[in-house]
Design a protein around this motif. Structure first.
Motif, PDB file in Angstrom:
ATOM      1  N   PHE A   9      -0.218  -1.751  -1.863  1.00  0.00           N
ATOM      2  CA  PHE A   9      -1.187  -2.666  -1.778  1.00  0.00           C
ATOM      3  C   PHE A   9      -1.904  -2.352  -0.400  1.00  0.00           C
ATOM      4  CE2 PHE A   9      -2.207  -6.850   0.061  1.00  0.00           C
ATOM      5  CZ  PHE A   9      -3.628  -7.193  -0.538  1.00  0.00           C
ATOM      6  N   ASN A  10      -3.164  -2.168  -0.344  1.00  0.00           N
ATOM      7  CA  ASN A  10      -3.800  -2.024   0.615  1.00  0.00           C
ATOM      8  C   ASN A  10      -5.341  -2.335   0.460  1.00  0.00           C
ATOM      9  OD1 ASN A  10      -5.422  -1.393   3.101  1.00  0.00           O
ATOM     10  ND2 ASN A  10      -4.114   0.246   3.747  1.00  0.00           N
ATOM     11  N   ILE A  11      -5.787  -3.663   1.057  1.00  0.00           N
ATOM     12  CA  ILE A  11      -6.875  -4.112   0.640  1.00  0.00           C
ATOM     13  C   ILE A  11      -7.841  -3.899   1.849  1.00  0.00           C
ATOM     14  CG2 ILE A  11      -6.771  -6.482   0.948  1.00  0.00           C
ATOM     15  CD1 ILE A  11      -8.811  -7.007  -1.486  1.00  0.00           C
ATOM     16  N   THR A  12      -8.795  -3.077   2.026  1.00  0.00           N
ATOM     17  CA  THR A  12      -9.584  -2.904   3.124  1.00  0.00           C
ATOM     18  C   THR A  12     -11.014  -3.588   3.014  1.00  0.00           C
ATOM     19  OG1 THR A  12      -8.235  -0.881   3.750  1.00  0.00           O
ATOM     20  CG2 THR A  12     -10.011  -0.985   4.894  1.00  0.00           C
ATOM     21  N   TYR A  13     -11.329  -4.501   3.859  1.00  0.00           N
ATOM     22  CA  TYR A  13     -12.467  -4.998   3.874  1.00  0.00           C
ATOM     23  C   TYR A  13     -13.235  -4.114   5.204  1.00  0.00           C
ATOM     24  CZ  TYR A  13      -9.911  -8.753   1.737  1.00  0.00           C
ATOM     25  OH  TYR A  13      -9.151  -9.438   0.959  1.00  0.00           O
ATOM     26  N   ASP A  36      -9.819  -4.448   9.701  1.00  0.00           N
ATOM     27  CA  ASP A  36      -9.597  -5.694   8.788  1.00  0.00           C
ATOM     28  C   ASP A  36      -8.897  -5.042   7.282  1.00  0.00           C
ATOM     29  OD1 ASP A  36      -9.354  -8.160   7.407  1.00  0.00           O
ATOM     30  OD2 ASP A  36     -11.574  -8.483   7.522  1.00  0.00           O
ATOM     31  N   SER A  37      -7.690  -4.869   7.346  1.00  0.00           N
ATOM     32  CA  SER A  37      -7.190  -4.710   6.252  1.00  0.00           C
ATOM     33  C   SER A  37      -5.695  -5.465   6.209  1.00  0.00           C
ATOM     34  CB  SER A  37      -6.934  -3.045   6.058  1.00  0.00           C
ATOM     35  OG  SER A  37      -5.808  -2.674   6.812  1.00  0.00           O
ATOM     36  N   ASP A  38      -5.387  -5.614   4.885  1.00  0.00           N
ATOM     37  CA  ASP A  38      -4.115  -6.228   4.554  1.00  0.00           C
ATOM     38  C   ASP A  38      -3.261  -5.447   3.726  1.00  0.00           C
ATOM     39  OD1 ASP A  38      -4.565  -9.092   6.417  1.00  0.00           O
ATOM     40  OD2 ASP A  38      -6.357  -8.726   4.956  1.00  0.00           O
ATOM     41  N   ALA A  39      -2.046  -5.314   3.939  1.00  0.00           N
ATOM     42  CA  ALA A  39      -1.373  -4.190   3.171  1.00  0.00           C
ATOM     43  C   ALA A  39       0.326  -4.755   2.950  1.00  0.00           C
ATOM     44  CB  ALA A  39      -1.271  -2.825   4.035  1.00  0.00           C
ATOM     45  N   GLY A  40       0.770  -4.084   1.882  1.00  0.00           N
ATOM     46  CA  GLY A  40       2.019  -4.541   1.584  1.00  0.00           C
ATOM     47  C   GLY A  40       2.349  -4.045   0.253  1.00  0.00           C
ATOM     48  N   LEU A  52       2.322  -7.477   4.208  1.00  0.00           N
ATOM     49  CA  LEU A  52       3.577  -7.526   4.934  1.00  0.00           C
ATOM     50  C   LEU A  52       3.161  -7.242   6.342  1.00  0.00           C
ATOM     51  CD1 LEU A  52       5.879  -5.426   2.837  1.00  0.00           C
ATOM     52  CD2 LEU A  52       6.053  -7.689   3.293  1.00  0.00           C
ATOM     53  N   ASP A  53       1.827  -6.693   6.371  1.00  0.00           N
ATOM     54  CA  ASP A  53       1.108  -6.498   7.656  1.00  0.00           C
ATOM     55  C   ASP A  53      -0.394  -6.748   7.352  1.00  0.00           C
ATOM     56  OD1 ASP A  53       0.495  -5.648  10.358  1.00  0.00           O
ATOM     57  OD2 ASP A  53       1.279  -3.439  10.089  1.00  0.00           O
ATOM     58  N   GLY A  54      -1.113  -6.999   8.512  1.00  0.00           N
ATOM     59  CA  GLY A  54      -2.538  -6.858   8.649  1.00  0.00           C
ATOM     60  C   GLY A  54      -3.285  -8.018   9.351  1.00  0.00           C
ATOM     61  N   ALA A  84     -12.696   0.544  -1.190  1.00  0.00           N
ATOM     62  CA  ALA A  84     -11.624   1.221  -1.833  1.00  0.00           C
ATOM     63  C   ALA A  84     -11.382   2.343  -1.333  1.00  0.00           C
ATOM     64  CB  ALA A  84     -12.006   1.566  -3.408  1.00  0.00           C
ATOM     65  N   PHE A  85     -10.054   2.792  -0.791  1.00  0.00           N
ATOM     66  CA  PHE A  85      -9.721   3.925  -0.200  1.00  0.00           C
ATOM     67  C   PHE A  85      -8.670   4.749  -1.019  1.00  0.00           C
ATOM     68  CE2 PHE A  85     -11.402   1.800   3.231  1.00  0.00           C
ATOM     69  CZ  PHE A  85     -11.860   2.464   4.174  1.00  0.00           C
ATOM     70  N   MET A  86      -9.378   5.834  -1.490  1.00  0.00           N
ATOM     71  CA  MET A  86      -8.292   6.633  -2.324  1.00  0.00           C
ATOM     72  C   MET A  86      -7.370   7.046  -1.606  1.00  0.00           C
ATOM     73  SD  MET A  86      -9.896   6.025  -5.281  1.00  0.00           S
ATOM     74  CE  MET A  86      -9.350   6.813  -6.654  1.00  0.00           C
TER      75      MET A  86
HETATM   76  C1  LIG Z   1      -4.678   0.292   5.010  1.00  0.00           C
HETATM   77  O1  LIG Z   1      -5.729   1.093   5.099  1.00  0.00           O
HETATM   78  C2  LIG Z   1      -6.453   1.391   6.077  1.00  0.00           C
HETATM   79  C3  LIG Z   1      -7.775   1.993   5.608  1.00  0.00           C
HETATM   80  O2  LIG Z   1      -7.397   3.295   5.143  1.00  0.00           O
HETATM   81  C4  LIG Z   1      -5.575   1.949   7.206  1.00  0.00           C
HETATM   82  O3  LIG Z   1      -6.654   1.761   8.393  1.00  0.00           O
HETATM   83  C5  LIG Z   1      -4.574   0.845   7.501  1.00  0.00           C
HETATM   84  O4  LIG Z   1      -3.805   1.595   8.554  1.00  0.00           O
HETATM   85  C6  LIG Z   1      -3.803   0.580   6.392  1.00  0.00           C
HETATM   86  N1  LIG Z   1      -2.904  -0.091   6.659  1.00  0.00           N
HETATM   87  C7  LIG Z   1      -1.353  -0.028   6.407  1.00  0.00           C
HETATM   88  C8  LIG Z   1      -0.611  -1.133   6.855  1.00  0.00           C
HETATM   89  O5  LIG Z   1      -1.038   0.874   6.008  1.00  0.00           O
END
Ligand SMILES: *[C@@H]1O[C@H](CO)[C@@H](O)[C@H](O)[C@H]1NC(C)=O
Ligand SMILES: *[C@@H]1O[C@H](CO)[C@@H](O)[C@H](O)[C@H]1NC(C)=O
Ligand SMILES: *[C@@H]1O[C@H](CO)[C@@H](O)[C@H](O)[C@H]1NC(C)=O
Ligand SMILES: *[C@@H]1O[C@H](CO)[C@@H](O)[C@H](O)[C@H]1NC(C)=O
Ligand SMILES: *[C@@H]1O[C@H](CO)[C@@H](O)[C@H](O)[C@H]1NC(C)=O
Ligand SMILES: *[C@@H]1O[C@H](CO)[C@@H](O)[C@H](O)[C@H]1NC(C)=O
Length: 507
Positions: A118-122, A127-131, A155-157, A504-506
Motif C-alpha cells: 500500500f502506498n497512496i501518493t497524493y 505527501d504519501s502514506d504507505a503500509g 505504517l509510515d507517511g 498512481a505510481f506503477m
Molecule cells: C511511496 O511512494 C512515493 C512515491 O513513489 C515514495 O516517494 C515514498 O517513499 C513511498 N513511501 C514508502 C514508505 O515507501
C-alpha cells in the motif's frame, strides 16, 4: 455521533424497514494535525507550513476491526481508497494520530493481503502514506459491519489521520491487490451488502460557523438546500489526471463544468470574472481545503481583495474581510444552469497567519482561493460549504443546489432508488467544458508579494464595505501597502491535494 432517523422514517412510511436503503451520518469539521510539517489538501502552498496553522477537515467516525476500534477519517470526494494509520506507525509514534488509529494486534479479523504494497501518493510534495493492504471489518458511522473490506493500513507517511475516499473505484490508488487494478471500494460494498440501492450519496458541509454537517449515503435531504437541485453530467478531467493505465475516456472523478464566476461587492456592484463562453472542468473535492480557480479568475479576485502572497505561497488578507457582505457566484452547465452563491465569510479564515508575519494586530487569514495547480481547477471546502451536492457514481451525474445554512433537522430524507432518478431533481444543465489550456493553466497568478518576513496588507479595489475600512486599522509602525511589488509567487511545485486524486505510481 451517529444520528439515527430510523424511528421518524418508520412513522412516515408506516413501517420500520430492516434496511432503509440509506445511511445518514453527521460529519464534523475539526482542526487536525496542526503540527504536521506538510498539510495536504491545502493547495496554496509550495512549502511546508512552518507557522502555526489551523487546518479544517471534515471527518466521519468509522470503526475498523473486531472488536471495533474507533477512528475519525477525512471524508474525501476526491479520492477512492479508505486508509487508516496503524497505532505503531511513524506518524502515530510522533503523536499525530489525534483522530485515532488501528492496533492490529487487538483485532481478530485483521488480514494482511499485500504486505508493504500500500502506498497512496497524493500530489503534495512528500505527501504519501504507505503500509499494507489489509482486509478488515469496517463500519461507517453506525452501519452494519462490512466484512473483508479492502483498506490501506499506513505504517509510515505524512498524515496522522486516515482518509475515506468516496470517489470512483477506477480512481483507486495503484498498485492495489486487485489483478485488474480495481477492487470494491467501501461505497461499492455498501451497495453489494444491500445497505444502499445504488452508488450515490449527498454531502452537506454546513456553514463555517457550525462544526457539524451531514453525509447521506443513499439519500437526499431537502431541508439542506434551497431552490432546486439541478443535475450536471460529469465530464472527463484534464488529460493525465487519472491513475496510470486506466481508461482515459471514462469518467472517474467528480468533474463538472463551470460556466461563470461573478464577484458581487458589498454594495451589490457586479464584476464578471470569467469571459463569455467560459467552460471549465472543475473537480468537486471535499478533501481539498481551498478553491483553485483558473489563473485569470484568481488574479482578478486576488487583486480585487488586495491579497498578498507570503513566502509560503499563502494568499493572505486581513481577517476582518470575512465580515464583508461581498459574495462570489458560480454557475454550472450553461448560463441558465444552477448558481451557487458563496459569501466571503465562508471563504476567508480557514487558516491564519501570525501577527508577526502580517501587519494586522490579529494577523491575517488565508484567502481560501488560489490559482490552478497542474492545470486543475478544484472546488474545495471554500466552495462546497455553500453547495448541497448529490454525487451519483452509478450514473456519472452530480446534482447541485444552494445549501441552506445551519440546518440540523432530518425530516425530509428521501431514499435514492435504483435506476437513475434523484429525488428533487427535475432538470439538467448540460453544457460541457473544455479543459484549461495555455496561460490559464500554466501562468501563475500575479499577486502582491511579501518582500521580507513581514507581509503588508494590499489595497482592495473591490468595495468590501465596512469590513475593509473602519475595523481594519493597521498595526502601529507597519509600512504602507505601496511598498509591495507585484510579482508572481514562487512557482508551486506539485502541490495537488490528496483529495484531488491518488496519483498512481506503477512499480
Ligand atoms: C511511496 O511512494 C512515493 C512515491 O513513489 C515514495 O516517494 C515514498 O517513499 C513511498 N513511501 C514508502 C514508505 O515507501
Ligand atoms: C465521533 O465520535 C466521538 C467519540 O468517539 C464523538 O465525540 C463525536 O461527536 C463523533 N463525531 C461525529 C461526527 O459523529
Ligand atoms: C460478518 O462476519 C461476522 C463474523 O464473522 C458474521 O457473523 C457475519 O454474518 C458476517 N456478515 C456478513 C454480511 O457476511
Ligand atoms: C476487478 O477485480 C475485482 C476483484 O479483485 C472484481 O471485484 C471486479 O469486478 C473486477 N473488475 C473488473 C472491471 O473486472
Ligand atoms: C452563522 O452564519 C449564518 C449565515 O450563514 C448566520 O445566519 C448565523 O447567525 C451565524 N451564526 C453564528 C453563531 O455566528
Ligand atoms: C452588511 O450588510 C448589512 C445590511 O446591509 C450591514 O448592516 C452591515 O454593516 C454590512 N457589513 C459590512 C461589514 O459591511
Amino acid at each position: 455521533m451517529f444520528l439515527s432517523i430510523l424511528a421518524a422514517l418508520g412513522i412516515a412510511l408506516g413501517s420500520v424497514a430492516a434496511s432503509p436503503g440509506y445511511l445518514h451520518y453527521e460529519i464534523e469539521r475539526r482542526l487536525v494535525n496542526t503540527n504536521s510539517a506538510i498539510i495536504r489538501r491545502q493547495l496554496s502552498f509550495n512549502a511546508p507550513i512552518t507557522q502555526s496553522a489551523d487546518k479544517n477537515e471534515y471527518l466521519i467516525n468509522i470503526t475498523v476491526g473486531t472488536p471495533p476500534q474507533k477512528l475519525a477519517v477525512t471524508l474525501d470526494t476526491g479520492s477512492s481508497d479508505l486508509w487508516i494509520p496503524a497505532a505503531s506507525s511513524r506518524q502515530c509514534r510522533k503523536g499525530l494520530c489525534d483522530a485515532g488509529s488501528l492496533d492490529p494486534s487487538r483485532s481478530r479479523t485483521y488480514n494482511v493481503i499485500d504486505q508493504g504494497g500500500f502506498n497512496i501518493t497524493y500530489a503534495g510534495p512528500g505527501d504519501s502514506d504507505a503500509g499494507d493492504w489489509v482486509q478488515e471489518t469496517v463500519t461507517v458511522g453506525g452501519s452494519a459491519p462490512i466484512n473483508n473490506t479492502i483498506i490501506g493500513v499506513a505504517l509510515d507517511g505524512a498524515d496522522g489521520h486516515g482518509v475515506f475516499g468516496t470517489g470512483y473505484n477506477t480512481n483507486e490508488a495503484e498498485p492495489n491487490p486487485s489483478p485488474n487494478g480495481t477492487y470494491p471500494s467501501v461505497v461499492d460494498r455498501m451497495v453489494s451488502e444491500g445497505l444502499l440501492n445504488r452508488k450515490a450519496y449527498s454531502l452537506y458541509l454546513n456553514d463555517l460557523n457550525q462544526t457539524k454537517g451531514t453525509v447521506c449515503f443513499g439519500c437526499v435531504d431537502s431541508t439542506k438546500y434551497t431552490g432546486q437541485l439541478v443535475a450536471l453530467p460529469l465530464q472527463l478531467g484534464p488529460a493525465g489526471t487519472g491513475p496510470n493505465g486506466r481508461d482515459p475516456t471514462a469518467v472517474n472523478a467528480f468533474y463538472v463544468t463551470l460556466t461563470s464566476i461573478v464577484f458581487t461587492d458589498a454594495v451589490g456592484a457586479v464584476t464578471q470574472l470569467t469571459p463569455a463562453n467560459y467552460r471549465q472542468s472543475a473537480l468537486l473535492d471535499s478533501g481539498t481545503t481551498d478553491t483553485l480557480l483558473s489563473s485569470d479568475v484568481f488574479s482578478s479576485i486576488a487583486a480585487g481583495v488586495g491579497a498578498v502572497g507570503t513566502a509560503d505561497s499563502l494568499y493572505v488578507v486581513p481577517c476582518s474581510y470575512a465580515s464583508s457582505n461581498a459574495t462570489l457566484t458560480y454557475t454550472f452547465g450553461g448560463l441558465a444552469g444552477p448558481r451557487i452563491t458563496v459569501p466571503l465569510s465562508q471563504v476567508i479564515g480557514g487558516l491564519t497567519v501570525e501577527p508577526k508575519k502580517f501587519d494586522r494586530p490579529s494577523g491575517g487569514c488565508d484567502l481560501g482561493i488560489g490559482g490552478p495547480i497542474q492545470g486543475q481547477v478544484v472546488l474545495g471546502d471554500t466552495f462546497l460549504r455553500n453547495a448541497y451536492v448529490v454525487y451519483d457514481i452509478s450514473n456519472d451525474i452530480v446534482a447541485i443546489a444552494q445549501a441552506a445554512g445551519n440546518r440540523a433537522e432530518t425530516s425530509s430524507i428521501q431514499v435514492i432508488p435504483t435506476g437513475s432518478s434523484i429525488p428533487g431533481v427535475s432538470s439538467t444543465a448540460t453544457a460541457r467544458g473544455t479543459q484549461l489550456t495555455g496561460s490559464a493553466a500554466t501562468v501563475l497568478p500575479k499577486v502582491l508579494s511579501a518582500t521580507g518576513s513581514m507581509v503588508t496588507a494590499g489595497t482592495p479595489t473591490f468595495n468590501l464595505g465596512a469590513a475593509a475600512t473602519a475595523s481594519n486599522a493597521r498595526a502601529p509602525g507597519s509600512g504602507a501597502s505601496n511598498g509591495a511589488s507585484v510579482v508572481g509567487p514562487a512557482a508551486p511545485k506539485a502541490v495537488i491535494g490528496a483529495g484531488l486524486m491518488a496519483i498512481a505510481f506503477m512499480l
